[in-house]
Design a protein around this motif. Sequence first.
Motif, PDB file in Angstrom:
ATOM      1  N   LEU A   6       0.809  -1.209   0.000  1.00  0.00           N
ATOM      2  CA  LEU A   6       0.000   0.000   0.000  1.00  0.00           C
ATOM      3  C   LEU A   6       0.848   1.268   0.000  1.00  0.00           C
ATOM      4  CD1 LEU A   6      -2.714  -1.071   2.614  1.00  0.00           C
ATOM      5  CD2 LEU A   6      -2.738  -1.352   0.123  1.00  0.00           C
ATOM      6  N   MET A   7       2.119   1.148   0.396  1.00  0.00           N
ATOM      7  CA  MET A   7       2.975   2.332   0.453  1.00  0.00           C
ATOM      8  C   MET A   7       3.514   2.694  -0.926  1.00  0.00           C
ATOM      9  SD  MET A   7       5.171   1.874   3.977  1.00  0.00           S
ATOM     10  CE  MET A   7       5.871   0.290   3.503  1.00  0.00           C
ATOM     11  N   PHE A   8       3.831   3.996  -1.106  1.00  0.00           N
ATOM     12  CA  PHE A   8       4.437   4.467  -2.350  1.00  0.00           C
ATOM     13  C   PHE A   8       5.893   4.804  -2.075  1.00  0.00           C
ATOM     14  CE2 PHE A   8       5.847   7.748  -5.256  1.00  0.00           C
ATOM     15  CZ  PHE A   8       5.452   7.249  -6.487  1.00  0.00           C
ATOM     16  N   LYS A   9       6.818   4.151  -2.801  1.00  0.00           N
ATOM     17  CA  LYS A   9       8.243   4.403  -2.622  1.00  0.00           C
ATOM     18  C   LYS A   9       8.961   4.345  -3.966  1.00  0.00           C
ATOM     19  CE  LYS A   9       8.625   4.888   1.880  1.00  0.00           C
ATOM     20  NZ  LYS A   9       9.182   6.102   2.518  1.00  0.00           N
ATOM     21  N   MET A  10       9.883   5.302  -4.173  1.00  0.00           N
ATOM     22  CA  MET A  10      10.757   5.306  -5.339  1.00  0.00           C
ATOM     23  C   MET A  10      12.176   5.607  -4.881  1.00  0.00           C
ATOM     24  SD  MET A  10       8.651   7.446  -8.246  1.00  0.00           S
ATOM     25  CE  MET A  10      10.064   7.365  -9.357  1.00  0.00           C
ATOM     26  N   PRO A  28       5.019   1.171  15.321  1.00  0.00           N
ATOM     27  CA  PRO A  28       4.839   0.926  13.895  1.00  0.00           C
ATOM     28  C   PRO A  28       4.979   2.214  13.085  1.00  0.00           C
ATOM     29  CG  PRO A  28       3.084  -0.097  15.179  1.00  0.00           C
ATOM     30  CD  PRO A  28       3.825   0.817  16.104  1.00  0.00           C
ATOM     31  N   ARG A  29       5.211   2.073  11.796  1.00  0.00           N
ATOM     32  CA  ARG A  29       5.314   3.228  10.913  1.00  0.00           C
ATOM     33  C   ARG A  29       3.978   3.959  10.850  1.00  0.00           C
ATOM     34  NH1 ARG A  29       4.095   4.882   5.915  1.00  0.00           N
ATOM     35  NH2 ARG A  29       2.779   3.049   5.671  1.00  0.00           N
ATOM     36  N   PRO A  30       3.973   5.301  10.984  1.00  0.00           N
ATOM     37  CA  PRO A  30       2.697   6.041  10.916  1.00  0.00           C
ATOM     38  C   PRO A  30       2.122   6.009   9.501  1.00  0.00           C
ATOM     39  CG  PRO A  30       4.560   7.551  11.087  1.00  0.00           C
ATOM     40  CD  PRO A  30       5.116   6.182  11.280  1.00  0.00           C
ATOM     41  N   PRO A  31       0.941   5.428   9.289  1.00  0.00           N
ATOM     42  CA  PRO A  31       0.402   5.257   7.937  1.00  0.00           C
ATOM     43  C   PRO A  31      -0.391   6.468   7.457  1.00  0.00           C
ATOM     44  CG  PRO A  31      -1.011   4.151   9.495  1.00  0.00           C
ATOM     45  CD  PRO A  31       0.117   4.751  10.295  1.00  0.00           C
ATOM     46  N   LEU A  32      -0.568   6.531   6.153  1.00  0.00           N
ATOM     47  CA  LEU A  32      -1.406   7.551   5.521  1.00  0.00           C
ATOM     48  C   LEU A  32      -2.871   7.121   5.591  1.00  0.00           C
ATOM     49  CD1 LEU A  32       0.776   8.082   2.331  1.00  0.00           C
ATOM     50  CD2 LEU A  32       0.577   9.681   4.237  1.00  0.00           C
ATOM     51  N   ALA A  33      -3.762   8.098   5.457  1.00  0.00           N
ATOM     52  CA  ALA A  33      -5.193   7.807   5.550  1.00  0.00           C
ATOM     53  C   ALA A  33      -5.649   6.892   4.412  1.00  0.00           C
ATOM     54  CB  ALA A  33      -5.983   9.113   5.537  1.00  0.00           C
ATOM     55  N   ARG A  74      -7.625   1.005   3.103  1.00  0.00           N
ATOM     56  CA  ARG A  74      -7.546  -0.294   2.426  1.00  0.00           C
ATOM     57  C   ARG A  74      -7.019  -1.393   3.339  1.00  0.00           C
ATOM     58  NH1 ARG A  74      -3.958   1.201  -2.603  1.00  0.00           N
ATOM     59  NH2 ARG A  74      -3.208   2.812  -1.173  1.00  0.00           N
ATOM     60  N   TYR A  75      -6.912  -1.111   4.634  1.00  0.00           N
ATOM     61  CA  TYR A  75      -6.422  -2.107   5.587  1.00  0.00           C
ATOM     62  C   TYR A  75      -7.394  -3.274   5.718  1.00  0.00           C
ATOM     63  CZ  TYR A  75      -2.413   0.326   7.687  1.00  0.00           C
ATOM     64  OH  TYR A  75      -1.187   0.896   7.932  1.00  0.00           O
ATOM     65  N   THR A  76      -6.838  -4.454   5.905  1.00  0.00           N
ATOM     66  CA  THR A  76      -7.620  -5.617   6.309  1.00  0.00           C
ATOM     67  C   THR A  76      -7.738  -5.595   7.839  1.00  0.00           C
ATOM     68  OG1 THR A  76      -5.672  -7.041   6.581  1.00  0.00           O
ATOM     69  CG2 THR A  76      -6.658  -6.917   4.373  1.00  0.00           C
ATOM     70  N   PRO A  77      -8.629  -6.409   8.419  1.00  0.00           N
ATOM     71  CA  PRO A  77      -8.700  -6.459   9.890  1.00  0.00           C
ATOM     72  C   PRO A  77      -7.368  -6.807  10.546  1.00  0.00           C
ATOM     73  CG  PRO A  77     -10.635  -7.488   8.927  1.00  0.00           C
ATOM     74  CD  PRO A  77      -9.708  -7.190   7.793  1.00  0.00           C
ATOM     75  N   VAL A  78      -6.558  -7.629   9.865  1.00  0.00           N
ATOM     76  CA  VAL A  78      -5.245  -7.981  10.417  1.00  0.00           C
ATOM     77  C   VAL A  78      -4.335  -6.765  10.423  1.00  0.00           C
ATOM     78  CG1 VAL A  78      -3.157  -9.355  10.058  1.00  0.00           C
ATOM     79  CG2 VAL A  78      -5.415 -10.409   9.793  1.00  0.00           C
TER      80      VAL A  78
END
Length: 467
Positions: free
Chosen positions: A350-354, A391-396, A401-405
């Motif tokens: 789900l993360m964007f990295k280049m 944990p890494r702070p996620p974007l909204a 799109r997170y699953t319950p896990v």
Amino acid sequence: MGRKSRWYLPASLIIDLSGAGVPVGLMLYAAHQPWAVPSGVVAGLAWAGVQLFRTRYEARAIGEDRGALPVLHDWFILLGVLAVAHTAMGVRLRAPLCLAALLPALLLTLICRKAVHRHLAAKRRRAQAVVKVLVVGEPTAADDVTAHLAARTDHPYVAVGAVPVGDGECGSGIRTGKRLAAATPDSPAEDSEPVVGAVRGLGADLVLVVPGATLSGERLRRLSWGLHDAGIELFLAPGLVEVSVKRLETGSAGGMSLLRVAPPTKEGVQPLLKQVLDRSSALLGLLLLAPLLLLIGAAVKASSSGPVFYLHERIGLGGRPFVMWKFRSMRVGADSEKAELAQENEHDGLMFKMRRDPRVTRVGHWLRRTSLDELPQLINVLKGDMSLVGPRPPLADEVARYTPVEWRRLTVRPGMTGLWQISGRSDLSWDETVQLDLSYVDNWSFTSDVDVMARTFRAVVDGRGAY
């Protein structure tokens, strides 16, 4: 068991004996204290004795990485032992001098343990000094265990074969021995003899049994008789994954073995200590780093037009949004260009990295490489939005799109650093990042935070995965 290098034990013993004995003797002699040489001998023997009592010299333990905390724990035991001996013998020595003399023992032992572990890890990457395992269980369960062992390299175990129990075929392609019947045999030898034969034929060091409906209770007990009579070690795989051994307790009820899994630490002294450490460290860090923060801010301002800080919404504890502070490392309007670069995303989740993101400024590239762009997050830690470790702070849009896990990552505060930071950062796959975060959430302790912070410095200096 794959043979570890023979020099591990003597090198560790020599370092422990001399690392404690020589500094104590020299420092007491230089301070014109009595009993300098005998004190050095006692200190060296006491340090080696503590290590021996704590089973640090056993073949199973030597060379295995358990971090700095066990060595520090052993060192405190050494202080207690020598304090008792000091009192019992009526020797009068100055406490600060004694502490200073014993400090090299801690440092040298840590360095030695790390050097031995690195050598052992290099051997294991060449498939040397590994523990060969024979897996026994129902085919599907045996396949799962075999795949799990093969997927990770942070352990010494290698599955060299399997003995299937009941119907079905092992799909992992691993070599298999004589199949055990699904029904409990009349004679214990009908189970133990094929397993012992497979151990001998495949050169396995131990047997790993995966209990199931066809292999449990009395049948498993009888199998253990045969293996132990043959001098073969038996391990059981209860099916738990990513659960720290610190949370496991053994017990029994009516002769039946029980395994208690303690719940994650959420209340008590340790969470309180974490909050105190977070807030006090953040405040002290902001005060001490103020000159550096001003210099970085000036460099960001001079390198490109726009604000010094990049303020962006992230999702924190319990799914609550907060504004995260960072030094701006991209040109103004970079967020609006993200959609155009979607096809260039080098991350699988789900993360964007280049690696070579064209939006990153020249100063921003250096800030990211050194992780200095994240220093303003100390403000978030001081406010209570974040923690030093988590944990890494996620974007909204990621959380949407997170699953319950994956949502379980939000049951603790996000952190400035964490297991993801010291394990590869952006080089990790999405699944690896999630698993590391979930492992942190489930197995958190105050001492684990201290260990992560200590290892973060090396990760930042190394710069691997920072882009």
